[in-house]
Design an enzyme around this catalytic site. Sequence first.
Site, short mmCIF file in Angstrom:
data_model
loop_
_atom_site.label_atom_id
_atom_site.label_comp_id
_atom_site.label_asym_id
_atom_site.label_seq_id
_atom_site.Cartn_x
_atom_site.Cartn_y
_atom_site.Cartn_z
N GLU A 101 0.83 -1.21 0.00
CA GLU A 101 0.00 0.00 0.00
C GLU A 101 0.87 1.26 0.00
O GLU A 101 0.76 2.13 0.86
CB GLU A 101 -0.96 0.00 1.19
CG GLU A 101 -2.03 -1.07 1.08
CD GLU A 101 -3.17 -0.92 2.09
OE1 GLU A 101 -4.27 -1.41 1.83
OE2 GLU A 101 -2.94 -0.30 3.17
N GLU A 153 -6.31 -6.88 -2.01
CA GLU A 153 -6.90 -6.84 -0.67
C GLU A 153 -8.35 -6.44 -0.75
O GLU A 153 -8.68 -5.42 -1.38
CB GLU A 153 -6.17 -5.84 0.24
CG GLU A 153 -4.84 -6.29 0.77
CD GLU A 153 -4.33 -5.38 1.87
OE1 GLU A 153 -5.17 -4.75 2.57
OE2 GLU A 153 -3.10 -5.29 2.05
#
Length: 455
Positions: free
Chosen positions: A163, A271
């Site tokens: 991320e 995710e």
Amino acid sequence: MRGKRRFTLAVAASVISLGAAQAESAKPPIYLGVDISYANEMDDCGAVYKAGGKAVDQYQFFRAAGANTARIRIWNDPDWTTYSNLADVKRSLGRAKAAGLQVLLDFHYSDDWADGDKQVAPKAWAKLSTPDQAKALYAFTHDTLIELNREGLMPDLVQVGNETNGEIVSSLAKAKEPIHWDRNALLFNAGIKAVRDAGRETGTKPRVMLHIAQPENAEPWFEAATKAGITDYDVIGLSYYSKWSKRSMAQLGQTINRLRHTYAADVLVVETAYPFTTENADASPNLLGEDSLIAGYPATADGQRRYLVDLTQLVLSSGGTGVFYWEPAWVSTKTCGTRWGKGSNWENAAVFDFKGQTLGSAEGWLKHAYVRPVEVTFKAKATTEAAFIDGDFLDGVGPRPMTREGEAFIYRTRLAPGSSVTVAAAATAAAVAEAPAVTASIGDRAASVPLPEQP
């Protein structure tokens, strides 16, 4: 495309139906994965998982349910936990490979959680100069992969950062600043080179993934990264949680489609998760509550399953290559917890109920009969020095360059069966809007679409 309405009006009376007469080719592979980085900790905490009334191993359960990839995180030197370090990762990769799963290894490049809000440098790197941090990042990545390979544990895919919305190997204070792309690119390219070098030295070819949280952040990030010289990657991974995203599921699909046509990479949702209840099994607060629900998908086992099925079909129909569920087995136990409370922050979003029994949502998601996209090749006779293609299937990306192959210009893509596309090509990007076009109906097999010759 310059003015979709204008383009559509320029369509010639040429309609092609594709499918039955075309030779079928192999369907493109998809990733159906689970991030079960907590698995070892859960087992050590006494968590019990059941299917059909019998206790099951997490890795074996998800493989039997239909998963093909396990995602495992690694921290540099997490002195606050004995998990997600190299020794624990070896244990995880061994279990994954024994279960017949591919592995995606997720380097956080931190001693703690790295995510869309923070990218804190490992303590051993914090005071190093940027060039020395790049060397350290290279060495950590390369040496980890070489050591894993020696033990037969080389991952199939490697994430260079987790991320990474902000500048990596940074600090909490700098997370609020704009990215310094010269520095960011040096670090990313060091990590990418480490994966490539380790692959070459071991005779393996782990794929490189770059990962951004929430689809609205992906396009500006990759545009800036490309300008900064970050180009050598194979997969774009996105996090998608409705609680933290400003984009609807439909908009996520459009983002995926634009990304895959803009960059030479597969795109997937690496995710996601969805609660099966908003109730709590422990004193630790749930991260996904009422604020995480999407209309039409209630917080039930069936709502969780339908969300996953619909999301996965959307990703595939948009040309994406898969979906990973984040921590589907992070259940609540009486003996373990986190720094935020005893138990789990995610037990209501696991795919097991509060007693450890499978909800059936994982099996329903992973074994669903998805409609997969087919390979479509657009072909124009090579009568000019270059060629550009545009069409409604590009979602507004704009004219894309075609590749010269022999006496033709080629553009290959994946499209959903049953869809209809309008396409044109021209010698320059500016000329495509006025070029003659064809409309093609996509069948269920690989197909080639001839485009009109230029006048």
